[in-house]
Design a protein around this motif. Structure first.
Motif, PDB file in Angstrom:
ATOM      1  N   GLU A  99      -0.701  -0.042   4.626  1.00  0.00           N
ATOM      2  CA  GLU A  99      -0.097   0.593   3.923  1.00  0.00           C
ATOM      3  C   GLU A  99      -1.050   0.973   3.246  1.00  0.00           C
ATOM      4  OE1 GLU A  99       2.518   1.854   3.158  1.00  0.00           O
ATOM      5  OE2 GLU A  99       2.306   2.585   0.934  1.00  0.00           O
ATOM      6  N   SER A 157       8.704   0.828  -9.369  1.00  0.00           N
ATOM      7  CA  SER A 157       6.922   0.231  -9.277  1.00  0.00           C
ATOM      8  C   SER A 157       6.555  -0.247  -8.084  1.00  0.00           C
ATOM      9  CB  SER A 157       7.044  -1.421 -10.217  1.00  0.00           C
ATOM     10  OG  SER A 157       8.155  -1.930 -10.426  1.00  0.00           O
ATOM     11  N   ALA A 158       5.442  -0.970  -7.438  1.00  0.00           N
ATOM     12  CA  ALA A 158       5.603  -1.217  -6.518  1.00  0.00           C
ATOM     13  C   ALA A 158       5.508  -2.824  -6.576  1.00  0.00           C
ATOM     14  CB  ALA A 158       4.393  -0.981  -5.902  1.00  0.00           C
ATOM     15  N   ALA A 176       2.307  -0.745 -10.989  1.00  0.00           N
ATOM     16  CA  ALA A 176       2.370   0.321 -11.442  1.00  0.00           C
ATOM     17  C   ALA A 176       1.960   1.368  -9.522  1.00  0.00           C
ATOM     18  CB  ALA A 176       1.600   1.736 -12.157  1.00  0.00           C
ATOM     19  N   THR A 177       1.222   0.696  -9.078  1.00  0.00           N
ATOM     20  CA  THR A 177       0.552   1.238  -8.351  1.00  0.00           C
ATOM     21  C   THR A 177       0.814   0.324  -6.342  1.00  0.00           C
ATOM     22  OG1 THR A 177      -1.748   1.399  -7.923  1.00  0.00           O
ATOM     23  CG2 THR A 177      -0.464   3.250  -8.771  1.00  0.00           C
ATOM     24  N   PHE A 178       1.321   0.490  -5.399  1.00  0.00           N
ATOM     25  CA  PHE A 178       0.031  -0.686  -4.331  1.00  0.00           C
ATOM     26  C   PHE A 178      -0.664  -1.365  -4.793  1.00  0.00           C
ATOM     27  CE2 PHE A 178      -1.756  -1.425  -0.224  1.00  0.00           C
ATOM     28  CZ  PHE A 178      -0.799  -2.214  -0.059  1.00  0.00           C
ATOM     29  N   ARG A 206      -3.416   4.712   2.497  1.00  0.00           N
ATOM     30  CA  ARG A 206      -3.691   5.161   1.901  1.00  0.00           C
ATOM     31  C   ARG A 206      -5.065   6.612   1.569  1.00  0.00           C
ATOM     32  NH1 ARG A 206       0.919   4.256  -2.278  1.00  0.00           N
ATOM     33  NH2 ARG A 206       2.250   3.421  -0.872  1.00  0.00           N
TER      34      ARG A 206
END
Ligand code: AMP
Ligand code: GLY
Length: 423
Positions: free
Chosen positions: A419, A326-327, A388-390, A423
């Motif tokens: 970041e 995880s993030a 679960a994501t950044f 993305r």
């Protein structure tokens, strides 16, 4: 098992939270702690620089492991004194803490070990420092060698600025003894990355790297601070980078320190500048966990933390630490006036229905006589979002940061902007 964490910031609350999560039955103590550590541990009212009192308390409480958070007590030799009384201690000796407490010595170690770092010279008097600055290309960086609460490094666009910074340190002595020596170094281009590695003195285990946000304001503007937010994982972190950091930075530094009679154990924090080709240089070493990096690294450790800290303390084989995919993103809520003159005393309201995945780590907080939570330091809280994501982690952290209130609250809404841009 009884564990004592020394310190009173967000890093220490995060450490205690992680220890509790892994070992719910352990007895946890904090010295001196804050209003957040009191939720998971018993606070002992002993300031982190009261070395004899801390040692007495650890002996009296028959503590199985002491974990020292801040650099101050490490530099004062707290780990040596505890180990001298037979208490397993996570954290380097006073001699090894010089890797942070003396930038001059740290530079000597790096040069001797062939570790990539900015070219520099160290000065104890003003005239030669000014002469060197006069011939140095711009921009350049002037640093007080000793501990200066994160304020000792001045990035200077011009030689004139560098000259006044050197004068302020060596002549006006704005940092006191911490400015007895001044390091003048070349400016490094690139992106910063905090790589923290657990070590028992020989083996190293790199923890998930994090990126800090040192400047006070959004868009990385304003004065340098202790850190206004952080996130992990960072896409800049690759297997190739880790291999380089291990073989070119961590291992040679540890070997050179041991050769100089100052073997290091605990957590070695390499503050790196990663250039466009992906090559790291060391901006600084710290001899402890980073703050606020710890508030995003520890929530990502799935298991093995307690055993790993114990192995570092005892010099035994490092067990495996497993990492959660995880993030995590943390947003620091600071008091009005931080970093120069933070106001204390504002009443803090933390709603009980923060989003799932939000973790509130207390930094500068206390409860008053009436039980009201109040700001008691420059950085007041660190609000971590785990997702679960950044993007999910960033949304949770920001939403929770918005909803916690106190008069004068300052925070950045752009933690992780690099970041997000990648993305
Ligand atoms: P330090 O106290 O050495 O970690 O420096 C504080 C901050 O100043 C670092 O996190 C960097 O953002 C910046 N800094 C320090 N040294 C350099 C350097 N040689 N080149 C570029 N930035 C630097
Ligand atoms: N966040 C930077 C430090 O802990 O030194």
């Amino acid at each position: 098992m009884k564990l004592l964490v020394v310190g009173s910031g967000g890093r220490e609350h995060a450490l205690l939270w992680a220890l509790k999560r892994e070992q719910p039955d352990a007895v946890l103590l904090a010295a001196p702690g804050n209003a957040g550590t009191a939720l998971v541990a018993t606070n002992l009212p002993i300031p982190a620089d009261q070395i004899p009192d801390l040692v007495d308390a650890a002996v009296r409480e028959r503590v199985d492991l002491v974990i020292i958070g801040p650099e101050g007590p490490l530099a004062l030799g707290l780990a040596d004194r505890l180990r001298g009384r037979g208490i397993p201690t996570f954290g380097p000796s006073g001699a090894a803490a010089r890797i942070e407490a003396s930038k001059a010595w740290s530079k000597e170690v790096m040069v001797a070990a062939g570790v990539p770092t900015a070219a520099s010279r160290t000065f104890a008097t003003l005239a030669p420092a000014l002469a060197y600055i006069d011939s140095h290309p711009e921009p350049l960086v002037v640093k007080a060698s000793g501990l200066a609460a994160g304020k000792g490094a001045v990035v200077c666009a011009t030689r004139a600025e560098a000259a006044s910074a050197a004068r302020a340190m060596l002549d006006t002595r704005i940092f006191g003894d911490a400015g007895d020596e001044v390091v003048v170094e070349a400016f490094l281009e690139g992106e910063e990355l905090s790589v923290l590695a657990l070590t028992n003195g020989t083996e190293v285990a790199i923890l998930p790297p994090a990126q800090d946000h040192k400047r006070l304001q959004e868009g990385d503007r304003g004065p340098n601070t202790g850190g206004m937010g952080a996130y992990s994982p960072v896409a800049l972190d690759t297997a190739a980078l880790r291999a380089m950091v291990t073989t070119r930075v961590l291992e040679p530094t540890l070997a050179e320190m041991a050769r100089r009679g100052a073997p290091f154990s605990g957590v070695l924090y390499a503050g790196l500048m990663v250039d466009r080709s992906g090559n790291p240089s060391v901006v600084e070493f710290n001899c402890r966990f980073g703050d606020p990096e710890t508030q995003v690294i520890l929530p990502r450790i799935a298991s093995g933390l307690v055993d790993a800290l114990g192995a570092c303390a005892r010099g035994s084989r490092l067990p495996e630490v497993t990492i959660d995919p995880s993030a995590a993103v943390t947003t620091v809520l600071a008091a009005r006036g931080y970093p120069d003159q933070p106001e204390r005393g504002a009443e803090i309201t933390i709603p009980d229905d923060l989003p799932d995945g939000a973790l509130v780590f207390h930094a500068g907080t206390r409860r008053d006589e009436a039980g009201i939570l109040r700001a008691a330091g420059g950085r007041v809280l660190a609000v971590t979002g785990v997702g679960a994501t950044f993007a999910a982690a960033q949304t949770i952290s920001r939403a929770a940061a918005e909803r916690i209130t106190f008069d004068g609250k300052q925070f950045r809404r752009d933690i992780g902007w690099r970041e997000a841009a990648r993305r």
